[in-house]
Motif scaffolding. Structure first.
Motif, PDB file in Angstrom:
ATOM      1  N   THR A   1     -10.539  11.365   2.097  1.00 29.14           N
ATOM      2  CA  THR A   1      -8.909   9.838   3.077  1.00 29.14           C
ATOM      3  C   THR A   1      -9.712   9.112   2.422  1.00 29.14           C
ATOM      4  N   LEU A   2      -8.188   8.507   1.760  1.00 27.98           N
ATOM      5  CA  LEU A   2      -8.534   7.221   1.111  1.00 27.98           C
ATOM      6  C   LEU A   2      -7.503   6.317   2.536  1.00 27.98           C
ATOM      7  N   ALA A   3      -8.192   5.337   2.280  1.00 32.18           N
ATOM      8  CA  ALA A   3      -7.308   4.108   2.738  1.00 32.18           C
ATOM      9  C   ALA A   3      -6.931   3.491   1.763  1.00 32.18           C
ATOM     10  N   LEU A   4      -5.640   3.705   1.536  1.00 36.60           N
ATOM     11  CA  LEU A   4      -4.635   3.628   0.285  1.00 36.60           C
ATOM     12  C   LEU A   4      -4.117   1.926   0.745  1.00 36.60           C
ATOM     13  N   PRO A   5      -3.874   0.751   0.252  1.00 35.47           N
ATOM     14  CA  PRO A   5      -2.820  -0.345   0.069  1.00 35.47           C
ATOM     15  C   PRO A   5      -1.332  -0.403  -0.304  1.00 35.47           C
TER      16      PRO A   5
ATOM     17  N   GLY B   1       1.085  -4.194   0.837  1.00 34.08           N
ATOM     18  CA  GLY B   1       0.860  -4.921   2.879  1.00 34.08           C
ATOM     19  C   GLY B   1       0.483  -4.692   3.241  1.00 34.08           C
ATOM     20  N   THR B   2      -0.015  -2.909   3.657  1.00 38.37           N
ATOM     21  CA  THR B   2      -0.166  -1.726   4.856  1.00 38.37           C
ATOM     22  C   THR B   2      -1.048  -0.784   4.126  1.00 38.37           C
ATOM     23  N   ILE B   3      -2.155  -0.532   4.911  1.00 38.47           N
ATOM     24  CA  ILE B   3      -2.661   0.278   4.390  1.00 38.47           C
ATOM     25  C   ILE B   3      -3.041   1.714   5.493  1.00 38.47           C
ATOM     26  N   TYR B   4      -2.327   2.893   4.597  1.00 36.50           N
ATOM     27  CA  TYR B   4      -1.693   3.846   4.454  1.00 36.50           C
ATOM     28  C   TYR B   4      -3.600   5.080   4.433  1.00 36.50           C
ATOM     29  N   HIS B   5      -3.423   6.149   5.386  1.00 42.73           N
ATOM     30  CA  HIS B   5      -5.448   6.684   5.177  1.00 42.73           C
ATOM     31  C   HIS B   5      -3.910   8.227   4.413  1.00 42.73           C
ATOM     32  N   VAL B   6      -4.850   8.127   3.849  1.00 39.70           N
ATOM     33  CA  VAL B   6      -3.730   9.393   2.614  1.00 39.70           C
ATOM     34  C   VAL B   6      -4.976  10.712   2.141  1.00 39.70           C
ATOM     35  N   GLN B   7      -4.317  12.021   2.229  1.00 33.35           N
ATOM     36  CA  GLN B   7      -5.577  12.711   2.084  1.00 33.35           C
ATOM     37  C   GLN B   7      -5.314  13.080   0.830  1.00 33.35           C
TER      38      GLN B   7
END
Length: 184
Positions: free
Chosen positions: A135-139, A142-148
C-alpha cells in the motif's frame, strides 16, 4: 417458490465465485523455470535507469517519468539487505524521492519498506519474476490516498527488466504503472 429462491441463490453464489477466479492473479511460482533467473541483490546493485508511464483505467497516459536508481546490498545479521535510492522526475517537472530498504527473509521472499509505503511491502520471486504487494501513501492534489499495488517485475536480460503494477483502491482498478529498467 422456495425452490426457485434456492436455485437463484446458488446461481448468484456461482457467479460470485466465478468472478473471483476470473480476477485472480498468476502465482509467482508459475515462472519458476523462466530464465534468466532474477536475483534481486544482483540486478538491483549499482546504477539503473528506468522509464515509465502511468495510465488511468481507460488506458490513457496521464504521466510520464524517468527514475535514476542507485542500489547496494550488504549482509546484516546473516540476511541480505538492500537499499534502493530512487529519484523520480515527471514530465510536468515535478520530482520525487523514494528510498527502499529490502530484506531477504528467506530464499525468494522479501520485505520492503519506504517512507511512503504503509506497513510492509511483501515480495516473492521465482525464476525471472518478482511479485510485490503493498500500500502506497500517494499524494494527489494535496490529499494523501492509500492505494494498493500489485507489482510484477520480469527480468528479460541481465540488463533489462520490465515492470507492470496495477493500482487499486477498495478493490476498484485505478490504473497501471509500466516501467522499463536498464542496468548500466
Amino acid at each position: 417458490m422456495r425452490r426457485a429462491y434456492i436455485t437463484a441463490k446458488y446461481i448468484v453464489l456461482g457467479l460470485v465465485v466465478a468472478s473471483l477466479f476470473a480476477c485472480s492473479s498468476p502465482l509467482v511460482t508459475q515462472y519458476a523455470n523462466e530464465k534468466p533467473n532474477l536475483d534481486l541483490s544482483e540486478y538491483f546493485n549499482g546504477t539503473i535507469d528506468a522509464y515509465g508511464i502511468f495510465t488511468d483505467r481507460s488506458g490513457e497516459v496521464k504521466k510520464r517519468f524517468t527514475v535514476l536508481l542507485v542500489a547496494q546490498w550488504k549482509v546484516v545479521d546473516g540476511k541480505k539487505v538492500g537499499t534502493l535510492d530512487e529519484s523520480f522526475e515527471y514530465s510536468d517537472g515535478t520530482k520525487q524521492k523514494r528510498i527502499w530498504t529490502l530484506t531477504e527473509t528467506a530464499p525468494g521472499k522479501y520485505i520492503g519498506r519506504a517512507d511512503d509505503v504503509v506497513g510492509d511491502a511483501l515480495g516473492e520471486s521465482a525464476g525471472n519474476a518478482l511479485n510485490w504487494a503493498y500500500t502506497l501513501a500517494l499524494p494527489v492534489d494535496g490529499t494523501i490516498y492509500h492505494v494498493q499495488f500489485n507489482d510484477w517485475m520480469y527480468l528479460v536480460t541481465s540488463k533489462v527488466m520490465l515492470n507492470k503494477a496495477k493500482m487499486s483502491k477498495f478493490g476498484i482498478d485505478l490504473g497501471e504503472v509500466t516501467l522499463s529498467f536498464y542496468k548500466r
